[in-house]
Scaffold this motif. Sequence first.
Motif, PDB file in Angstrom:
ATOM      1  N   ARG A   1      -2.460  28.622 -27.011  1.00 35.18           N
ATOM      2  CA  ARG A   1      -1.420  28.379 -28.263  1.00 35.18           C
ATOM      3  C   ARG A   1      -0.794  27.136 -28.239  1.00 35.18           C
ATOM      4  NH1 ARG A   1       2.741  32.640 -29.164  1.00 35.18           N
ATOM      5  NH2 ARG A   1       3.875  31.057 -27.758  1.00 35.18           N
ATOM      6  N   ARG A   2      -0.140  26.906 -26.951  1.00 32.66           N
ATOM      7  CA  ARG A   2       0.516  25.664 -26.741  1.00 32.66           C
ATOM      8  C   ARG A   2      -0.191  24.424 -27.096  1.00 32.66           C
ATOM      9  NH1 ARG A   2       4.712  24.245 -21.948  1.00 32.66           N
ATOM     10  NH2 ARG A   2       4.388  22.031 -22.057  1.00 32.66           N
ATOM     11  N   ARG A   3      -1.682  24.475 -26.570  1.00 31.99           N
ATOM     12  CA  ARG A   3      -2.411  23.245 -26.686  1.00 31.99           C
ATOM     13  C   ARG A   3      -2.623  22.910 -28.281  1.00 31.99           C
ATOM     14  NH1 ARG A   3      -7.610  22.529 -27.918  1.00 31.99           N
ATOM     15  NH2 ARG A   3      -8.147  24.577 -27.712  1.00 31.99           N
ATOM     16  N   LEU A   4      -2.987  24.302 -28.815  1.00 35.90           N
ATOM     17  CA  LEU A   4      -3.279  24.066 -30.338  1.00 35.90           C
ATOM     18  C   LEU A   4      -1.988  23.666 -31.140  1.00 35.90           C
ATOM     19  CD1 LEU A   4      -5.582  27.328 -30.771  1.00 35.90           C
ATOM     20  CD2 LEU A   4      -5.935  24.904 -31.140  1.00 35.90           C
ATOM     21  N   HIS A   5      -0.815  24.170 -30.900  1.00 33.75           N
ATOM     22  CA  HIS A   5       0.176  23.566 -31.389  1.00 33.75           C
ATOM     23  C   HIS A   5       0.471  22.246 -31.331  1.00 33.75           C
ATOM     24  CE1 HIS A   5       3.176  26.824 -32.742  1.00 33.75           C
ATOM     25  NE2 HIS A   5       2.357  27.766 -32.061  1.00 33.75           N
ATOM     26  N   GLU A   6       0.331  21.726 -29.939  1.00 34.35           N
ATOM     27  CA  GLU A   6       0.555  20.302 -29.761  1.00 34.35           C
ATOM     28  C   GLU A   6      -0.801  19.648 -30.560  1.00 34.35           C
ATOM     29  OE1 GLU A   6       0.301  20.457 -25.623  1.00 34.35           O
ATOM     30  OE2 GLU A   6       2.560  20.569 -25.523  1.00 34.35           O
ATOM     31  N   GLU A   7      -1.856  20.118 -30.513  1.00 34.33           N
ATOM     32  CA  GLU A   7      -2.995  19.373 -31.045  1.00 34.33           C
ATOM     33  C   GLU A   7      -2.972  19.473 -32.696  1.00 34.33           C
ATOM     34  OE1 GLU A   7      -6.434  19.540 -29.123  1.00 34.33           O
ATOM     35  OE2 GLU A   7      -7.510  20.318 -30.770  1.00 34.33           O
TER      36      GLU A   7
END
Lengths: 454, 108
Positions: A77-83
């Motif tokens: 989820r964090r990866r997607l948020h950042e991306e």
Amino acid sequence: MDDVNEWRSYAASAAPADRARAEAGVRLAYRLAGLPEPARILWARSPLEGVRTVAGLTDAGASVREAVRTRPWAAERRRLHEELGPEGWPARWSATGGRLWELTQSLVDRIREGVLEEIGRKESARARLILLDAMLGQHDAPWLAAFAADRERVDGDSGSADADGRSVLSGGLESPASGGGTGRSAPGDGSEPSASGAGVGRGVRGGAPEFPASGSGAGRGLSPGLPKSAESADPTDGAGRGLPHSGPGYPAPADGAGHGLSDGGPGSQAALPAHPLAGLAEVCRSAGWWWAFEEVAVVCERPVELHRDEAGRLDRGDGPALAFADGFALCAWRGMPVPPGFLDELRTLVPQRIQAEENAELRRVMLEFYGYERYLTDSGAKPVHRDETGVLWRIEMGIDEPVVMVEVTNSTPEPDGSRNVYWLRVPPRTRTAREGVAWTFGLDASAYAPLQET
Amino acid sequence: MYRQGDVLIVSVAEEAVPEHVERAPREPRDGRGRLVLALGEVTGHAHAVVGPGELVREPGPFGPMLLHVPRGGRVVHEEHGTIVLPAGWYRVIRQREYVPGSVRIVAD
């Protein structure tokens, strides 16, 4: 079927579990978490039996939910948020998991309530904790739909990835050994997570959730929201863009050992590392709720019956709307929970019994089941108002607010030439049929004027 | 204003469309390439637009969805007659029903 509908179908599946696939998914989830596979996998016929099974475990070891689900889930989820950024993530959610969230979560909440009711007050504290430790299998579909929506994005990048058209979260299910020790790929193109890095805890827009379950009574574990400790343990730090299947961007399992896994798709020869959530996705596709402990995993069968109305709510008048093989069942009428014995009574209803029912919600169910039209005929009611939009009816309910309805005729005839009539309840203050129909679309009576109706 | 079962499609003047809609994400098309205005969970029957166009979720007063069919479009459904929409912008409203203490959407 588009991707979201595929996940929708998993969430709504009442087919027997694909036990081999689910067990392989469980084992994969452990391996991806850097854990030894569980020594035993036990099956339960329902979430209720699952809770009881877990309660009776004596040699299961500690819960490994944190490693198996919470941590990789948070990382993804964090990866997607950042991306995707502060606007991209809500948009992603809205187009994917958001379309499945409300109905799935209401079902999850209802099952949880049903389990607690069956277990009884004496044991409910323990049962509550066990329920909080459950992973949701088929009902994890909304989040997995959101995580999986990378497919279009990666298609151009990853070559062989998704060549078989399977979801991005399909990991291989072969053992690590068979994967040829592909292990961890280099960290992608070297790009670092965006400098903002503040995806976690960022506000949301347009109703897309950061933590969709907040405020809904869901607790730790049942909520996709994750404790801060999990966020800070994000193992994706330093990873570049995620490229499902193809490795770059996805970190190795926590132990750093090689977990190369064949893509598993037809014709796929390449040994590719699995998506970090591939195990969880496999369980979602093939089984119901589950629990993960060091030595034992407990996996639930899917329901044997699931009856819903077109709006997706539990709905059945002649039996349980949701039932599992062990007899654990939930009764509901158009989404409203009703006691099992109540359904038997519905078949012998008379208007006097409806009027005498003290519980307003059960009385509404009785009225809907009995049929407004029949009730109005039986009680000799007369229409309050009639115009080209329909007919307005009113039923006085004693001290309770009256039931006011518009009777509307479908504009498109049925194949036999007849036209369906349906009834819509409107606020009691409604005075005309047009006002009532307009209200059902959130409009004033003066604004409601369709040029064409079908 | 057009109605197909439990979906109302209301014409919106182009100048009235909120500015942010231009930048808002577009709803993806379904597996059959259609813009789905409302989907039946059990039958899978859908009120859907075929042909060119865009669908945007809009939380404001022009919501909950805005449909743009620059060359006009057809709204289809398995159990309702097709509606032909002239080119333009439309607000898409799902029918609701009163339930004491709340409202619920209509299951068409």
